[in-house]
Design a protein around this motif. Structure first.
Motif, PDB file in Angstrom:
ATOM      1  N   ASP A  33       0.873  -1.178   0.000  1.00 39.30           N
ATOM      2  CA  ASP A  33       0.000   0.000   0.000  1.00 39.30           C
ATOM      3  C   ASP A  33       0.907   1.224   0.000  1.00 39.30           C
ATOM      4  O   ASP A  33       1.729   1.398   0.902  1.00 39.30           O
ATOM      5  CB  ASP A  33      -0.873  -0.018   1.259  1.00 39.30           C
ATOM      6  N   ALA A  34       0.790   2.070  -1.002  1.00 40.06           N
ATOM      7  CA  ALA A  34       1.660   3.238  -1.156  1.00 40.06           C
ATOM      8  C   ALA A  34       1.612   4.174   0.049  1.00 40.06           C
ATOM      9  O   ALA A  34       2.538   4.955   0.263  1.00 40.06           O
ATOM     10  CB  ALA A  34       1.295   4.001  -2.426  1.00 40.06           C
ATOM     11  N   ARG A  35       0.567   4.101   0.855  1.00 39.43           N
ATOM     12  CA  ARG A  35       0.448   4.957   2.035  1.00 39.43           C
ATOM     13  C   ARG A  35       1.137   4.370   3.264  1.00 39.43           C
ATOM     14  O   ARG A  35       1.283   5.040   4.277  1.00 39.43           O
ATOM     15  CB  ARG A  35      -1.025   5.201   2.362  1.00 39.43           C
ATOM     16  N   HIS A  36       1.575   3.116   3.175  1.00 38.60           N
ATOM     17  CA  HIS A  36       2.201   2.439   4.311  1.00 38.60           C
ATOM     18  C   HIS A  36       3.716   2.603   4.288  1.00 38.60           C
ATOM     19  O   HIS A  36       4.294   2.978   3.277  1.00 38.60           O
ATOM     20  CB  HIS A  36       1.854   0.958   4.307  1.00 38.60           C
ATOM     21  N   ARG A  37       4.351   2.280   5.425  1.00 40.87           N
ATOM     22  CA  ARG A  37       5.812   2.291   5.554  1.00 40.87           C
ATOM     23  C   ARG A  37       6.311   0.858   5.620  1.00 40.87           C
ATOM     24  O   ARG A  37       5.768   0.036   6.364  1.00 40.87           O
ATOM     25  CB  ARG A  37       6.244   3.034   6.826  1.00 40.87           C
ATOM     26  N   TYR A  38       7.374   0.582   4.842  1.00 43.29           N
ATOM     27  CA  TYR A  38       7.963  -0.749   4.797  1.00 43.29           C
ATOM     28  C   TYR A  38       9.447  -0.645   5.122  1.00 43.29           C
ATOM     29  O   TYR A  38      10.122   0.302   4.704  1.00 43.29           O
ATOM     30  CB  TYR A  38       7.776  -1.382   3.413  1.00 43.29           C
ATOM     31  N   THR A  39       9.933  -1.599   5.879  1.00 43.71           N
ATOM     32  CA  THR A  39      11.352  -1.635   6.210  1.00 43.71           C
ATOM     33  C   THR A  39      11.876  -3.060   6.045  1.00 43.71           C
ATOM     34  O   THR A  39      11.116  -4.020   6.007  1.00 43.71           O
ATOM     35  CB  THR A  39      11.626  -1.184   7.665  1.00 43.71           C
ATOM     36  N   VAL A  40      13.196  -3.147   5.959  1.00 47.31           N
ATOM     37  CA  VAL A  40      13.867  -4.441   5.948  1.00 47.31           C
ATOM     38  C   VAL A  40      14.678  -4.530   7.227  1.00 47.31           C
ATOM     39  O   VAL A  40      15.326  -3.567   7.633  1.00 47.31           O
ATOM     40  CB  VAL A  40      14.796  -4.581   4.726  1.00 47.31           C
ATOM     41  N   ARG A  41      14.591  -5.659   7.874  1.00 43.73           N
ATOM     42  CA  ARG A  41      15.451  -5.910   9.025  1.00 43.73           C
ATOM     43  C   ARG A  41      16.138  -7.246   8.792  1.00 43.73           C
ATOM     44  O   ARG A  41      15.669  -8.077   8.005  1.00 43.73           O
ATOM     45  CB  ARG A  41      14.681  -5.871  10.336  1.00 43.73           C
ATOM     46  N   ALA A  42      17.263  -7.417   9.473  1.00 41.81           N
ATOM     47  CA  ALA A  42      18.045  -8.638   9.255  1.00 41.81           C
ATOM     48  C   ALA A  42      18.619  -9.135  10.571  1.00 41.81           C
ATOM     49  O   ALA A  42      18.738  -8.377  11.535  1.00 41.81           O
ATOM     50  CB  ALA A  42      19.166  -8.362   8.255  1.00 41.81           C
ATOM     51  N   ARG A  43      18.965 -10.418  10.566  1.00 42.30           N
ATOM     52  CA  ARG A  43      19.592 -11.011  11.734  1.00 42.30           C
ATOM     53  C   ARG A  43      20.368 -12.248  11.308  1.00 42.30           C
ATOM     54  O   ARG A  43      20.133 -12.816  10.241  1.00 42.30           O
ATOM     55  CB  ARG A  43      18.567 -11.357  12.802  1.00 42.30           C
ATOM     56  N   VAL A  44      21.289 -12.631  12.173  1.00 38.89           N
ATOM     57  CA  VAL A  44      22.056 -13.864  11.983  1.00 38.89           C
ATOM     58  C   VAL A  44      21.815 -14.714  13.219  1.00 38.89           C
ATOM     59  O   VAL A  44      21.933 -14.231  14.349  1.00 38.89           O
ATOM     60  CB  VAL A  44      23.560 -13.583  11.792  1.00 38.89           C
ATOM     61  N   LEU A  45      21.475 -15.976  12.980  1.00 39.42           N
ATOM     62  CA  LEU A  45      21.156 -16.908  14.067  1.00 39.42           C
ATOM     63  C   LEU A  45      22.122 -18.079  14.068  1.00 39.42           C
ATOM     64  O   LEU A  45      22.658 -18.453  13.024  1.00 39.42           O
ATOM     65  CB  LEU A  45      19.742 -17.471  13.873  1.00 39.42           C
ATOM     66  N   SER A  46      22.252 -18.661  15.246  1.00 38.29           N
ATOM     67  CA  SER A  46      22.949 -19.930  15.393  1.00 38.29           C
ATOM     68  C   SER A  46      22.010 -20.786  16.230  1.00 38.29           C
ATOM     69  O   SER A  46      21.844 -20.533  17.427  1.00 38.29           O
ATOM     70  CB  SER A  46      24.283 -19.742  16.103  1.00 38.29           C
ATOM     71  N   GLY A  47      21.363 -21.746  15.603  1.00 34.83           N
ATOM     72  CA  GLY A  47      20.303 -22.488  16.284  1.00 34.83           C
ATOM     73  C   GLY A  47      19.186 -21.511  16.610  1.00 34.83           C
ATOM     74  O   GLY A  47      18.718 -20.773  15.752  1.00 34.83           O
TER      75      GLY A  47
END
Length: 130
Positions: free
Chosen positions: A87-101
């Motif tokens: 939706d062009a009126r919404h805000r979108y972000t990318v988040r990231a993480r690294v896991l071990s188990g």
């Protein structure tokens, strides 16, 4: 007659692919470490595209990329998503993480806006110890 059926199936398949690609989007990027960190061999990298428009409500995941095993940084990723969910009126972000188990080793602690409100579809993320 068999040839005619094959042609119909081929055209139907190509039409479905064309329709899918019209509604298909990709957010791409890379994630690097803020400081040296030795990753274990079972490390997994995840990046998620999220709708963060509503305050006091958990973000809605729109797409996800996963690298298993994570490999060496910088981690290059592409998150597939359905354009119909944006939706062009919404805000979108990318988040990231690294896991071990189940343990979270590294996270992005900054919002990385994408797709709407002047943001593009490429992002460079910095990961820090969690």
């Amino acid at each position: 007659m068999k040839r005619y059926g094959f042609v119909i199936a081929l055209v139907a398949g190509l039409t479905a692919c064309a329709m899918h690609s019209h509604n298909h989007g990709v957010v791409s990027g890379s994630a690097d470490l803020a400081a040296f960190f030795e990753l274990p061999s079972d490390a997994v990298f995840e990046a998620t595209l999220e709708d963060v428009s509503q305050a006091d409500v958990a973000a809605t995941q729109v797409g996800r990329a996963r690298l298993q095993p994570a490999g060496a940084p910088p981690f290059r990723f592409a998150i597939d998503y359905d354009r119909n969910l944006i939706d062009a009126r919404h805000r979108y972000t990318v988040r990231a993480r690294v896991l071990s188990g189940e343990r979270v080793l590294l996270v992005s602690d900054t919002a990385y806006p994408v797709l709407t409100l002047g943001a593009g579809d490429k992002v460079h993320i910095l990961l820090k110890r969690s």
